[in-house]
Structures are given as C-alpha cells and as structure tokens.
Design a protein around this motif. Structure first.
Motif, PDB file in Angstrom:
ATOM      1  N   LYS A 283       0.822  -1.205   0.000  1.00 38.83           N
ATOM      2  CA  LYS A 283       0.000   0.000   0.000  1.00 38.83           C
ATOM      3  C   LYS A 283       0.854   1.253   0.000  1.00 38.83           C
ATOM      4  CE  LYS A 283      -4.099   1.911   2.242  1.00 38.83           C
ATOM      5  NZ  LYS A 283      -5.072   1.734   3.347  1.00 38.83           N
ATOM      6  N   ARG A 284       1.954   1.221   0.769  1.00 42.20           N
ATOM      7  CA  ARG A 284       2.864   2.367   0.766  1.00 42.20           C
ATOM      8  C   ARG A 284       3.485   2.572  -0.607  1.00 42.20           C
ATOM      9  NH1 ARG A 284       4.992  -0.166   5.361  1.00 42.20           N
ATOM     10  NH2 ARG A 284       7.014  -0.360   4.306  1.00 42.20           N
ATOM     11  N   ARG A 285       3.792   1.485  -1.314  1.00 47.38           N
ATOM     12  CA  ARG A 285       4.373   1.587  -2.639  1.00 47.38           C
ATOM     13  C   ARG A 285       3.382   2.201  -3.631  1.00 47.38           C
ATOM     14  NH1 ARG A 285       5.135  -3.292  -3.238  1.00 47.38           N
ATOM     15  NH2 ARG A 285       7.073  -3.434  -2.052  1.00 47.38           N
ATOM     16  N   GLU A 286       2.096   1.800  -3.540  1.00 44.50           N
ATOM     17  CA  GLU A 286       1.081   2.374  -4.423  1.00 44.50           C
ATOM     18  C   GLU A 286       0.904   3.865  -4.163  1.00 44.50           C
ATOM     19  OE1 GLU A 286      -2.397   0.147  -3.797  1.00 44.50           O
ATOM     20  OE2 GLU A 286      -1.640  -1.712  -4.726  1.00 44.50           O
ATOM     21  N   GLU A 287       0.891   4.259  -2.885  1.00 43.80           N
ATOM     22  CA  GLU A 287       0.759   5.675  -2.567  1.00 43.80           C
ATOM     23  C   GLU A 287       1.953   6.467  -3.093  1.00 43.80           C
ATOM     24  OE1 GLU A 287       0.268   5.924   1.591  1.00 43.80           O
ATOM     25  OE2 GLU A 287      -1.788   5.099   1.599  1.00 43.80           O
ATOM     26  N   THR A 288       3.122   5.913  -3.009  1.00 42.16           N
ATOM     27  CA  THR A 288       4.312   6.608  -3.509  1.00 42.16           C
ATOM     28  C   THR A 288       4.246   6.780  -5.020  1.00 42.16           C
ATOM     29  OG1 THR A 288       5.591   5.658  -1.701  1.00 42.16           O
ATOM     30  CG2 THR A 288       6.822   6.571  -3.534  1.00 42.16           C
ATOM     31  N   MET A 289       3.836   5.694  -5.706  1.00 46.26           N
ATOM     32  CA  MET A 289       3.718   5.792  -7.159  1.00 46.26           C
ATOM     33  C   MET A 289       2.644   6.795  -7.561  1.00 46.26           C
ATOM     34  SD  MET A 289       4.066   1.733  -8.144  1.00 46.26           S
ATOM     35  CE  MET A 289       3.811   2.102  -9.865  1.00 46.26           C
ATOM     36  N   LEU A 290       1.527   6.849  -6.818  1.00 44.41           N
ATOM     37  CA  LEU A 290       0.466   7.807  -7.124  1.00 44.41           C
ATOM     38  C   LEU A 290       0.938   9.240  -6.933  1.00 44.41           C
ATOM     39  CD1 LEU A 290      -2.476   8.224  -7.921  1.00 44.41           C
ATOM     40  CD2 LEU A 290      -3.095   7.998  -5.493  1.00 44.41           C
ATOM     41  N   LYS A 291       1.677   9.487  -5.873  1.00 41.26           N
ATOM     42  CA  LYS A 291       2.215  10.813  -5.631  1.00 41.26           C
ATOM     43  C   LYS A 291       3.201  11.199  -6.722  1.00 41.26           C
ATOM     44  CE  LYS A 291       1.675  10.773  -0.606  1.00 41.26           C
ATOM     45  NZ  LYS A 291       2.384  10.830   0.699  1.00 41.26           N
TER      46      LYS A 291
ATOM     47  N   THR B 245       3.182  10.152  -9.802  1.00 42.38           N
ATOM     48  CA  THR B 245       2.428  10.404 -11.040  1.00 42.38           C
ATOM     49  C   THR B 245       1.771  11.774 -11.012  1.00 42.38           C
ATOM     50  OG1 THR B 245       1.989   8.028 -11.180  1.00 42.38           O
ATOM     51  CG2 THR B 245       0.653   9.467 -12.548  1.00 42.38           C
ATOM     52  N   GLU B 246       1.181  12.138  -9.857  1.00 39.72           N
ATOM     53  CA  GLU B 246       0.568  13.460  -9.743  1.00 39.72           C
ATOM     54  C   GLU B 246       1.606  14.575  -9.881  1.00 39.72           C
ATOM     55  OE1 GLU B 246      -1.429  13.458  -6.058  1.00 39.72           O
ATOM     56  OE2 GLU B 246      -3.066  12.105  -6.700  1.00 39.72           O
ATOM     57  N   GLY B 247       2.741  14.379  -9.260  1.00 43.46           N
ATOM     58  CA  GLY B 247       3.791  15.389  -9.373  1.00 43.46           C
ATOM     59  C   GLY B 247       4.294  15.533 -10.804  1.00 43.46           C
ATOM     60  N   LEU B 248       4.402  14.396 -11.515  1.00 44.05           N
ATOM     61  CA  LEU B 248       4.870  14.443 -12.898  1.00 44.05           C
ATOM     62  C   LEU B 248       3.869  15.163 -13.805  1.00 44.05           C
ATOM     63  CD1 LEU B 248       7.028  13.593 -14.922  1.00 44.05           C
ATOM     64  CD2 LEU B 248       5.807  11.412 -15.196  1.00 44.05           C
ATOM     65  N   SER B 249       2.558  14.915 -13.605  1.00 40.31           N
ATOM     66  CA  SER B 249       1.530  15.578 -14.416  1.00 40.31           C
ATOM     67  C   SER B 249       1.542  17.089 -14.182  1.00 40.31           C
ATOM     68  CB  SER B 249       0.156  15.002 -14.091  1.00 40.31           C
ATOM     69  OG  SER B 249      -0.158  15.202 -12.725  1.00 40.31           O
ATOM     70  N   LYS B 250       1.749  17.510 -12.946  1.00 37.36           N
ATOM     71  CA  LYS B 250       1.825  18.935 -12.656  1.00 37.36           C
ATOM     72  C   LYS B 250       3.027  19.571 -13.331  1.00 37.36           C
ATOM     73  CE  LYS B 250      -0.595  18.717  -8.208  1.00 37.36           C
ATOM     74  NZ  LYS B 250      -0.484  18.957  -6.755  1.00 37.36           N
ATOM     75  N   GLU B 251       4.143  18.853 -13.352  1.00 42.27           N
ATOM     76  CA  GLU B 251       5.331  19.400 -14.002  1.00 42.27           C
ATOM     77  C   GLU B 251       5.126  19.538 -15.503  1.00 42.27           C
ATOM     78  OE1 GLU B 251       8.567  16.966 -12.966  1.00 42.27           O
ATOM     79  OE2 GLU B 251       8.611  17.551 -10.834  1.00 42.27           O
TER      80      GLU B 251
END
Length: 425
Positions: A367-375, A377-383
């Motif tokens: 679950k921690r790994r999924e949350e890290t990957m989601l964060k 991905t969100e950071g990459l889309s914002k960039e």
C-alpha cells in the motif's frame, strides 16, 4: 584453569560471597558464607571452565579414595532395540558407564527424541565410551551410541577428561614430559585391584574371589565393604553345626540375587535405587512454554493465528524449571518487583510496573508503494502542465523580442561601403 577462581563467583552471581584458593594447578578450594550458596553450585550437573569439565564436591573430614573423581553427568543412549526398550535394559546398559542415579523415561508417552536420558556418576579416571556393544539373546550384536551432556573437551588419545592429548601418558611422545612435570594426571592411571580372600578370613571358602572382587565391566566392587563386614560378623560362632548353617545361608543369599540387577545394586553394593522420572527434559534447566490461561481448546485454529495471539498477549508466556509442575510455575510468576514477565517494564514508586509497548500504525509495504507511485504520477503531471504553460509563454516572448530585435538590427543599405568588402583568410 586459574581463571576459575574469578569466573565461578561471577557465573553464579556470588561475587563477594565466596573466596577461592588455588591449592595446585588443577585443584581449588572455595569458602562460602552461606549454606544455600553451596547447595546452589552443587546442583549443577557439569560445570565447565575453558571447555573443560570441573568436578565439584563438598570438603569432608575423611576423604575417600574416589574424592574429586566422580562427575555426575546425563548421558544419551541411542538406537536401543525395540524389543528391549525397557527400564531394566536401559539401566543395565547405563551401569556400564557409571552408577545410575536417575533415568528420564516414560514408556507410555511417544519418544520423539530418539534417545533415552540417564544420569550416572561417571569416574573421570576412566575413558569416555562413544558406544556400548550389546549381545541380544538371539546372538545378534548391536552397538548403542552414547553421548554426554555438557561434556566438551577430552583427550583424543585416550578419551579421558583429565588432560589434553599433548599431556596424555598413553602417547609415546609425551613420556619424557610426564617424568619431568610429575603432573597429577598420572594419579588416576592406577587401576583398582581386587584383594583376594585370605585363609584367615571368615568368608574364605564360603564365597569365591569372583563373587567379592571387582566387576570387570564397571570397575566397581560387586559387594560393598560394609556388607562383607556384616557377613564376617554373622559367621563368628563357635558351634560348628550353626556355622555350617550360616555359611549355607550366606551362599544362598548371594545366589538368589544373581541376575537381579536392581537388588544387587541396593542390597549388595548399598547404592541408592535409581529415580525414574517421566519428565524427559528433567535436569536440562530452563524450559520455555507458551500456554493460555483460559484453557479453551484451539482445535481447528490455524497455527499462525495462535502465534499472532501469543505475540500480542505477552502475559500468556510462562517459564518453568524442568521437573516442576505448571501450577507451581504459574503461581511463582506473580506481579511483583522481582517477577519475570516477557515485555517491557517501567520504574514506579513501589518497584516495577508493566507497560504496554506502542506499535506504529503503519500501512503495508504494498500500500505504501502504491501511494508513492500515485504521488509521483501526480507530481509528474503537474510538471508537464507547468512546462507547457512555460513553453507557450516563451514563444510569445520570443516573437516579441524577435520583432524588436529585427527592428533594431535592420540594416541600412545606404550606409554599407560597397568598395571595402570583408577579407577572407
């Protein structure tokens, strides 16, 4: 071995309560303040120092011939024939090693260890036996492997516990060293010899030398000296008819005990009868057991569930000394400042108090790994969005700058000198 004077008090937590004196290189004497401290140390089966076994005995006024030569030790007997897996057979095999004191054997319970534990009094002047050869009634010969608890170092030349191979008297390379050193190791090498019956002995002609001599298998006397003295006193009569009758009674009493190992041990040699205990772990020390107080049957439950519940409730853990009942062990672990209980404890005004350990509420790794990957991905889309906005603004700025620069650097053809072109080198 000189460190024994300092190590023994520390090992038994008796610093300041016992004082040691080195009598020789291999013999020491300790002075205790309290009687219970002596009993505490004498309960140890085999005490080792630098991996060598140490014989501990109480000092008495009249020292016997075998003083500091008897080591109580637990032995393991392997591969006993299934048809002879009885108390009598086990005791008879163990008697070849030493005097049997106790035997941990329960024929009504399953034996999963593959061996039987027997406590014997071993003579350290004799070599250790790695196996014992036994001949069955049908003529078949089997070997019974033997192991010794807590016995580590030994002489690999003669299998004795009193010296190393470099000081072994049976090694031809060490004979000149022993003559110079005069070590105490040479003392146990003198074998016991049986004294035959003399003509002036009242037992002469009544018993044979074979009946009163030493047992060739064990090296111990077949009949105790006290029993022989009682027999001699019993034959001191003047009437010849009465003397013949008493001589016949003495012969018959010895013949009746022939073949009965237990009676020979208790009546002729005056040795205590072996204690038979059903606790196969008797004498091993601390035995850790995890039990539940509620006594509810856990049939059908998974082993992992039981392990998790035992880990989450440390109060169910119990520590018992082998040989004591479970009730006694549970009653001894009361909540007090000196009791032991698995877990942490903190100081209080009246001693120690148990405190619960705080566990971190942390999600699982997946679950921690999924949350890290989601964060990420969100950071990459914002960039990406930010970069797009930056590119569009950059284009507009470049166009404006280009127009201005074009206006600034627009060449005036009327001012260009046509007669002086640039030089190409």
């Amino acid at each position: 071995m000189k460190n024994l004077i300092w190590d023994l008090p520390r090992a038994f937590n008796l610093v300041g309560k016992v004082r040691g004196v080195a009598l020789s290189r291999d013999r020491f004497q300790f002075f205790f303040k309290y009687e219970e401290d002596i009993e505490k140390i004498l309960k140890v089966e085999v005490y080792t120092q630098d991996d060598w076994s140490v014989v501990l005995e109480r000092l008495i006024e009249e020292l016997p011939n075998d003083y500091l030569m008897i080591l109580p030790v637990w032995i393991w007997l392997y591969e006993i024939p299934v048809n002879f897996y009885t108390e009598v057979t086990i005791m008879e095999i163990a008697e070849e090693i030493g005097q049997v004191v106790e035997m941990a054997f329960d024929p009504e319970k399953p034996q999963s260890s593959g061996f039987v534990r027997v406590r014997v009094l071993f003579d350290v002047s004799q070599p250790l036996r790695n196996y014992k050869t036994v001949q069955l009634p049908d003529g078949k010969v089997v070997k019974i492997p033997i192991e010794y608890e807590r016995v580590r170092k030994r002489c690999f030349q003669c299998q004795r516990l009193t010296h190393e191979k470099s000081r072994c008297p049976w090694n031809s390379l060490n004979k000149h060293k022993l003559e110079i050193e005069k070590t105490i190791d040479a003392l146990p090498l003198q074998k016991k010899q049986s004294t035959p019956l003399l003509p002036d002995d009242p037992l002469f002609g009544v018993l044979t030398d074979e009946q009163v001599g030493l047992d060739a298998r064990t090296g111990r006397s077949k009949i105790s000296k006290d029993v022989l003295d009682v027999m001699r006193q019993y034959l001191q009569v003047q009437d010849p008819n009465e003397r013949k009758a008493r001589e016949q009674r003495v012969r018959q009493s010895i013949e009746d005990l022939d073949g009965d190992l237990l009676k020979q041990k208790t009546l002729l040699r005056l040795e205590p009868a072996p204690v038979i205990t059903t606790d196969v772990n008797h004498g091993k020390g601390l035995v850790f057991q995890f039990t539940e107080n509620n006594g509810v049957s856990n049939k059908g439950e998974k082993l992992m569930d039981v392990a998790i519940r035992a880990g989450s409730n440390p109060g169910d853990a119990r520590i018992t000394w082998s040989g004591t009942s479970q009730e006694t062990a549970e009653s001894s672990l009361v909540d007090c400042s000196t009791s032991f209980r698995i877990g942490t404890s903190g100081a209080s005004s009246y001693g120690t108090s148990s405190t619960k350990k705080k566990f971190r509420r942390r999600p699982q790794s997946s679950k921690r790994r999924e949350e890290t990957m989601l964060k990420d991905t969100e950071g990459l889309s914002k960039e990406v969005e930010a970069s797009r906005e930056g590119n569009s603004a950059g284009k507009r700025n470049s166009d404006e700058v280009g127009v201005i620069s074009a206006k600034c650097v627009k060449r005036d053809q009327s001012k260009v000198d046509q007669e002086d072109p640039p030089t190409i080198l």
